[in-house]
Motif scaffolding. Structure first.
Motif, short mmCIF file in Angstrom:
data_model
loop_
_atom_site.label_atom_id
_atom_site.label_comp_id
_atom_site.label_asym_id
_atom_site.label_seq_id
_atom_site.Cartn_x
_atom_site.Cartn_y
_atom_site.Cartn_z
N LEU A 70 -1.20 -9.09 -9.18
CA LEU A 70 -2.05 -8.15 -9.77
C LEU A 70 -3.54 -8.53 -9.64
O LEU A 70 -4.21 -8.00 -9.19
CB LEU A 70 -1.64 -7.99 -11.18
N ARG A 71 -3.54 -10.02 -9.63
CA ARG A 71 -4.96 -10.54 -9.62
C ARG A 71 -5.78 -10.34 -8.28
O ARG A 71 -6.62 -9.92 -8.17
CB ARG A 71 -4.84 -12.11 -9.75
N GLN A 72 -4.85 -10.44 -7.11
CA GLN A 72 -5.28 -10.31 -5.72
C GLN A 72 -5.65 -8.65 -5.81
O GLN A 72 -6.73 -8.29 -5.02
CB GLN A 72 -4.22 -10.60 -4.94
N THR A 73 -4.77 -7.86 -6.21
CA THR A 73 -5.03 -6.50 -5.91
C THR A 73 -6.46 -5.88 -6.76
O THR A 73 -7.21 -5.14 -6.15
CB THR A 73 -4.00 -5.56 -6.41
N ILE A 74 -6.48 -6.29 -7.81
CA ILE A 74 -7.77 -6.05 -8.53
C ILE A 74 -8.91 -6.58 -8.02
O ILE A 74 -9.98 -5.99 -7.86
CB ILE A 74 -7.76 -6.61 -9.95
N ALA A 75 -8.94 -7.86 -7.40
CA ALA A 75 -9.94 -8.75 -6.87
C ALA A 75 -10.13 -8.04 -5.52
O ALA A 75 -11.40 -7.88 -5.42
CB ALA A 75 -9.60 -10.17 -6.60
N ALA A 76 -9.47 -7.42 -4.77
CA ALA A 76 -9.76 -6.70 -3.73
C ALA A 76 -10.54 -5.40 -4.03
O ALA A 76 -11.42 -5.05 -3.17
CB ALA A 76 -8.55 -6.39 -2.81
N TYR A 77 -10.17 -4.68 -5.04
CA TYR A 77 -10.82 -3.32 -5.61
C TYR A 77 -12.20 -3.81 -5.95
O TYR A 77 -13.29 -3.09 -5.31
CB TYR A 77 -10.09 -2.79 -6.23
N VAL A 78 -12.19 -4.70 -6.87
CA VAL A 78 -13.87 -4.90 -7.41
C VAL A 78 -14.56 -5.94 -6.32
O VAL A 78 -15.77 -5.87 -6.88
CB VAL A 78 -13.67 -5.51 -8.79
N GLN A 79 -14.28 -6.23 -5.22
CA GLN A 79 -14.86 -6.96 -4.43
C GLN A 79 -16.45 -6.31 -4.15
O GLN A 79 -17.43 -6.96 -4.07
CB GLN A 79 -14.26 -7.29 -2.99
N ASP A 80 -16.22 -4.93 -3.77
CA ASP A 80 -17.39 -4.30 -3.23
C ASP A 80 -17.89 -3.21 -4.49
O ASP A 80 -18.70 -2.41 -4.09
CB ASP A 80 -17.20 -3.54 -2.07
N SER A 81 -17.41 -3.44 -5.63
CA SER A 81 -17.81 -2.60 -6.67
C SER A 81 -17.76 -3.37 -8.22
O SER A 81 -17.40 -4.24 -8.11
CB SER A 81 -16.96 -1.13 -6.72
#
Length: 144
Positions: A70-81
């Motif tokens: 879950l942490r990696q998935t969220i991190a990948a999403y919010v990386q650019d936004s």
């Protein structure tokens, strides 16, 4: 057989819950907050998410069924936004959800540190049972 209810009728019928969810999101900008939003109806989740997206209150992240954590998935999403809040849906379709929930339970403090935004995690009866069993500490920091 009766005709299905319109989106407007569904929103009106669920207005109290929608208002509470919107208020929870807007009262905590820039701060971590985990909200468990429970619905067994994907149509209702979609209508509520669509409403929140239209108002700009949140962005939606559909969890991939083969995600690593879950942490990696969220991190990948919010990386650019920098969304004001994140609506997380699709947990019921994630393979090995028990492992994902166990890892999120163990890393709940890391979620708090890394993501200064409200997270709305959509759950149904089955995923809520998994949360009770594999993620009791994660569930305890959430509001419903």
């Amino acid at each position: 057989m009766t005709a299905p209810h319109s989106q407007t009728e569904i929103l009106v019928h669920n207005q109290a819950a929608l208002t509470e969810l919107e208020r929870s999101i807007k009262l905590r900008p820039g701060r971590f907050f985990l909200i468990l939003a429970k619905s067994n109806y994907s149509r209702l989740r979609g209508i509520v998410n669509e409403h929140l997206l239209k108002t700009g209150a949140a962005e939606e992240l559909v969890l991939p069924d083969t995600m690593g954590s879950l942490r990696q998935t969220i991190a990948a999403y919010v990386q650019d936004s920098s969304p004001p809040a994140l609506l997380l849906s699709g947990l019921e379709n994630v393979k090995k959800a028990n492992d994902i929930i166990t890892a999120a339970n163990l890393g709940r403090d890391e979620l708090r540190k890394r993501f200064p935004l409200p997270l709305v995690l959509w759950v149904n009866d089955d995923t809520l049972q998994l949360m009770n069993h594999y993620g009791p500490d994660l569930k305890s920091i959430a509001t419903t």
